[in-house]
Write an enzyme that holds these catalytic residues in place. Structure first.
Site, short mmCIF file in Angstrom:
data_model
loop_
_atom_site.label_atom_id
_atom_site.label_comp_id
_atom_site.label_asym_id
_atom_site.label_seq_id
_atom_site.Cartn_x
_atom_site.Cartn_y
_atom_site.Cartn_z
CE1 TYR A 43 80.98 127.62 -18.37
CE2 TYR A 43 82.65 126.47 -17.07
CZ TYR A 43 81.46 127.19 -17.15
OH TYR A 43 80.76 127.47 -16.01
CG MET A 102 84.63 122.42 -16.44
SD MET A 102 82.98 122.65 -17.12
CE MET A 102 82.39 120.95 -17.14
N1 HPA Z 1 83.12 117.61 -14.14
C1 HPA Z 1 83.69 118.80 -14.41
N2 HPA Z 1 83.35 119.92 -13.77
C2 HPA Z 1 82.42 119.84 -12.80
C3 HPA Z 1 81.79 118.63 -12.49
C4 HPA Z 1 82.16 117.43 -13.20
O1 HPA Z 1 81.64 116.32 -12.97
N3 HPA Z 1 80.91 118.88 -11.49
C5 HPA Z 1 81.01 120.22 -11.22
N4 HPA Z 1 81.91 120.80 -12.02
#
Ligand code: HPA
Length: 281
Positions: A98, A224
């Protein structure tokens, strides 16, 4: 026109970084450990339990070709030292898809660890909880994953003989390491479950509808990271342990600051798991 090569074994990228590390230390780690958001204190937790010798720390900025992490909470250093009698490489901060890096760079920690001699990867990560039975701030040992990042971590990879990476991913996460991690954390009274990690591209978190979809697909947590490094590690024949930490219930309101704050309590658990499992790496 110059041919753009996707980073993959034999392209010299990891090899150059390994060469720069070798100029600083001849420590041959048995494992590479990647610390996710806010988990940097895992090193001091492990060190306080079972550290020995003289560790060194190298800034990613001093490693040629290693992109510096751009995320708050990711320190951007490589720690090399001995824990519970075992040489370990600990990456304080990872490269995320990302951030805009090409997918193959998101697995550079596995490639470097492999190049240094490690045969095990421990991948920690902050995640959102999808299973409503997960208590807040619990750990999840990864048993399997759903790659929903929109691309495969091995797209464009070539082995040194030129062949594509048709990797068997029927058993990415080593069952013995997962069992041992569950037992070690439970033994210390830490709330822990095992489950399936859904990897999304991010950086936006999930909508309520996406959260419902992920749950229906069989995911326990969503994050992610982890998957690029795990798949690359399998492509390199390494064993993988995934240790996720639930910072929030997925689909609700969540801020990066909240994620960082909640992750601090996981640092102790990750340090503990590394210390107790080191002799099995
Ligand atoms: N979603 C995606 N990645 C994340 C989240 C979430 O809620 N919390 C910490 N990393």
């Amino acid at each position: 026109m110059t041919e753009e090569r996707v980073p993959s074994p034999g392209d010299g990228v990891a090899e150059r970084i390994v060469g720069a590390i070798r100029e600083r230390t001849d420590l041959r780690p048995v494992a590479g450990v990647v610390l996710g958001s806010g988990l940097g204190d895992s090193i001091s937790a492990a060190w306080a339990r079972a550290g020995s010798g003289e560790p060194i720390e190298i800034a990613y900025a001093d490693l040629p070709g290693f992109p510096p992490p751009t995320v708050p909470g990711h320190a951007g250093t490589l720690w090399l030292g001995t824990i519970a009698g075992q040489p370990i490489a600990i990456f304080r901060g990872r490269i995320h898809f990302y951030e805009g890096h090409p997918m193959p760079l998101a697995s550079i920690t596995s490639r470097i660890s492999h190049g240094l001699g490690a045969r095990t990867m421990v991948l920690s990560a902050a995640v959102g909880g999808l299973d409503p039975s997960l208590p807040a701030a619990s750990m999840v040992v990864v048993r399997d994953h759903l790659n929903l990042m929109g691309t495969n971590p091995l797209t464009g990879w070539r082995y040194e003989d030129g062949s594509p990476a048709f990797v068997d991913v029927s058993g990415v996460y080593d069952p013995q390491l997962a069992d041992a991690a569950l037992a070690a954390l439970r033994g210390h009274g830490i709330a822990v479950a095992d489950g399936v990690y859904a990897a999304v591209a991010g950086p936006a978190y999930e909508t309520p509808a996406e959260t419902k979809m992920l749950r229906l697909m069989g995911a326990t947590v969503v994050g992610m990271s982890t998957v690029p490094e795990a798949v690359a590690a399998r492509a390199l024949g390494m064993r993988v342990l995934g240790l996720s930490f639930v910072t929030n219930a997925a689909g609700g309101a969540v801020s990066h600051e909240e994620v960082l704050l909640a992750s601090k309590t996981a640092a102790e658990a990750i340090g503990l798991a590394v210390t107790e499992l080191a002799d099995t790496f």
